[in-house]
Design a protein around this motif. Structure first.
Motif, mmCIF file in Angstrom:
data_model
loop_
_atom_site.group_PDB
_atom_site.id
_atom_site.type_symbol
_atom_site.label_atom_id
_atom_site.label_comp_id
_atom_site.label_asym_id
_atom_site.label_seq_id
_atom_site.Cartn_x
_atom_site.Cartn_y
_atom_site.Cartn_z
ATOM 1 N N GLN A 122 -32.353 -14.086 7.959
ATOM 2 C CA GLN A 122 -32.316 -13.816 6.518
ATOM 3 C C GLN A 122 -33.478 -12.897 6.126
ATOM 4 N N GLN A 123 -34.636 -13.123 6.751
ATOM 5 C CA GLN A 123 -35.795 -12.269 6.475
ATOM 6 C C GLN A 123 -35.503 -10.824 6.854
ATOM 7 N N VAL A 170 -24.182 2.350 -9.477
ATOM 8 C CA VAL A 170 -25.220 2.403 -8.455
ATOM 9 C C VAL A 170 -24.535 2.491 -7.091
ATOM 10 N N THR A 171 -25.089 3.300 -6.191
ATOM 11 C CA THR A 171 -24.502 3.477 -4.868
ATOM 12 C C THR A 171 -25.521 3.139 -3.786
ATOM 13 N N LEU A 172 -25.107 2.292 -2.854
ATOM 14 C CA LEU A 172 -25.887 1.998 -1.659
ATOM 15 C C LEU A 172 -25.337 2.850 -0.526
ATOM 16 N N ASP A 193 -34.930 -5.408 4.447
ATOM 17 C CA ASP A 193 -34.262 -4.108 4.347
ATOM 18 C C ASP A 193 -34.393 -3.680 2.885
ATOM 19 N N SER A 194 -35.409 -2.866 2.608
ATOM 20 C CA SER A 194 -35.746 -2.549 1.214
ATOM 21 C C SER A 194 -34.630 -1.782 0.515
ATOM 22 N N GLY A 229 -33.309 4.780 6.106
ATOM 23 C CA GLY A 229 -32.676 3.888 7.069
ATOM 24 C C GLY A 229 -32.449 2.482 6.529
ATOM 25 N N THR A 230 -31.385 1.841 7.009
ATOM 26 C CA THR A 230 -31.078 0.447 6.668
ATOM 27 C C THR A 230 -30.841 -0.332 7.960
#
Length: 582
Positions: free
Chosen positions: A155-156, A402-404, A161-162, A412-413
């Motif tokens: 979960q962390q 809003v778009t991710l 992942d900002s 980066g993700t």
């Protein structure tokens, strides 16, 4: 008495449909004539409905039909019931079916034909399986899935992942009109972060649905934080099995159901089940759209790495045993793996193609088999080594959109990007088109098998990837020092974007050299005869691949010390086995 009826429904439920994903008959062919019956609790038996209890006591047509949005519904004469509201059913006799419906309660169907009844109940079972997904999956897969999400460390990883966390928060907080005073459901709540964002934005009631033991953490965090005016109801069950824990409908659904290449883990199907069961008409979904992007890429270093992972099996005297018979299989296994890492945008050879999935309208069934035809114009001479993929998640709220984005040119993700390799690359000139289709078939491991067919348009030159296992990726970002890092992203080997110019230059140089060879080869072919194009078959491509490996200068893994080979293998497997395949 009611318990006895419920037990009978459970015991008599047909099992032959479990896990079936084959081609179903057309829905308009699946119907049966039946009289509706009610259960007499005092006599413990079914009896035909009395006159006036239904529109007619005569037989009605009972069938499975598709709505205008593509979802399957159960039609009882003129009355239609969403399949998500069929709680259970049982085939109690050759011509009798008992249904438990969310609004109508227990309904019996006395049918007029045993064969039609059997066909109807089998098809109802297969369609109903879409709303009880975890029963049709391999149970070892389900167990490891929930064990993974029950760990705070995992979960962390997602919370840190900002891009993911801040974009979701922005989508919720910047759309207060959708959340103020609303009833919200968070599907797959995990640590509860989206539930808490909804409460911060003014939601009055939030149902945090989390099937793993992480639900205990959601309760702890909800109790230890102050959310004025908001009630957080933690539901520790799979969404598909929720009953009275969530009375009525909700105004908003929030979820992060996204896996690698958007659909891995098949969590989006649960999101759609929540829509069908719990969302009010006109309610909001965050996100409400997913956009899948694909583009051809050229990466000689990556292809050579995969091609040479069979080095160990080239040993013809391993303690006196010749292992070389296994070389071909080893190569096939590595090319069946999708590559999960960051993609250098310079390696994309065409503009990406977009495929839009509207989560407010698509059906669960439509995600069992996905086909994406493509046609790309190649921008420079190159060897096309496969297709790269990524996605956008779109939140179209009442106040703002809003778009991710997980694109190669975005920060980066933890989803990275994904690449599907062709074992035999295609040599293509600038201005030529490659066309084909990418197919995804759902499996009972909560994932998909991917198949790619591609060819150079106007020729018979083609290359296929017949079966790529989306659930078995190579996390190359962690296993290769050649992996690319986007701006602002640290690599596992300590490399930063600013420290990579030499490495990137080497990769680009290798790609340009291979592209030059492809260009010269194609020009020579065109100058000789048009027939040469028709005869330039897999053998020619195999030769190009051999040249490519020479240009790349990637060392053969078999030349490494045995200890290094073993260590690298262990590192790869530990990452693949423990890291979330999102």
């Amino acid at each position: 008495q009611a318990s006895a009826l419920a037990l009978a429904l459970g015991r008599n439920r047909p099992r032959s449909w479990r896990g079936l994903m084959g081609v179903a008959p057309k829905l308009d062919e699946v119907s049966v004539l039946a009289r509706r019956c009610t259960f007499n609790a005092s006599d413990l038996k079914w009896a035909p409905e009395a006159e006036g209890e239904a529109s007619s006591s005569s037989s009605v047509k009972v069938s499975l039909v598709k709505s205008s949005t593509g979802t399957t519904r159960l039609a009882l004469g003129e009355e239609e019931v969403p399949l998500a509201e069929v709680r259970s059913f049982a085939h109690l006799g050759p011509c009798f079916v008992a249904l438990h419906l969310a609004k109508l309660g227990h309904v019996g169907l006395s049918c007029n034909c045993p064969d039609s009844t059997k066909l109807f109940i089998e098809e109802l079972g297969k369609r109903k399986a879409d709303y009880e997904r975890f029963e049709q999956y391999e149970q070892s897969s389900v167990q490891s899935y929930f064990q993974y999400y029950a760990k705070l460390g995992n979960q962390q990883n997602m919370l840190q992942d900002s891009v993911r966390t801040t974009t979701y928060r922005q989508a919720i907080v910047d759309n207060p009109d959708d959340f103020r005073g609303a009833t919200v459901m968070d599907i797959g709540a995990g640590s509860g972060i989206l539930s808490f964002f909804a409460a911060q934005t003014g939601a009055s009631l939030v149902h945090a649905v989390e099937a793993s033991s992480m639900a205990e953490v959601v309760r702890m965090l909800a109790d230890s934080n102050n959310f004025p005016g908001a009630t957080i109801n933690v539901v520790n069950k799979p969404l598909e099995s929720i009953g009275e824990e969530v009375p009525g409908k909700v105004d908003v659904l929030v979820s992060e159901p996204i896996g690698t290449f958007l659909f891995n883990e098949r969590m989006i199907e649960t999101y759609l089940v929540a829509r069908d069961r719990f969302l009010k008409p006109g309610g909001k979904m965050f996100p409400n759209v997913g956009v899948l992007m694909i583009a051809p890429f050229s990466d000689a270093v990556l292809h050579s790495e995969q091609q040479n992972k069979n080095g160990f099996w080239k040993n013809n005297s391993f303690h006196g045993i010749d292992l070389t018979a296994a070389v071909h299989r080893c190569t096939k296994e590595h090319f069946r793996q999708p590559i999960v890492d960051y993609v250098n945008p310079a390696f994309l050879m065409s503009q990406p193609q977009r495929t839009r999935f509207d989560f407010t309208t698509i059906s669960v069934e439509s995600l069992h088999h996905i086909e994406i035809p493509f046609d790309f114009e190649i921008q420079q001479p190159c060897l096309v080594h496969g297709l790269a993929g990524w996605f956008d998640a779109v939140f179209e709220g009442s106040n703002t959109t809003v778009t991710l984005s997980t694109a190669p040119w975005s920060p980066g993700t933890h989803w990275y990007q994904i690449r599907f390799l062709l074992e035999v690359p295609l040599a293509v000139n600038a201005g030529q088109h490659i066309e084909g289709v990418l197919k995804m078939d759902a499996n009972n491991l909560q994932s998909y098998y991917v198949k790619i067919h591609t060819k150079i348009k106007g020729t018979n030159i083609s290359s296929d990837a017949l079966c790529i296992d989306l659930k078995d990726p190579e996390y190359r970002f962690y296993t290769s020092p050649n992996s690319y890092c986007p701006p602002g992203t640290a690599g596992v080997y300590g490399q930063q974007t600013a420290a990579q110019p030499e490495q990137q230059q080497q990769q680009l140089y290798a790609t340009q050299q291979v592209a030059s060879m492809a260009y010269q080869c194609n020009n020579a072919a065109q100058q000789e005869t048009q027939q040469y194009w028709g005869g330039w078959d897999q053998n020619g491509h195999t030769e190009a691949c051999a040249q490519q490996q020479t240009v790349c200068g990637v060392a053969d893994p078999s030349a490494q010390p045995q200890s290094q080979q073993a260590t690298g293998y262990k590192h790869t497997r530990s990452r693949s086995a423990t890291r979330r395949t999102r």
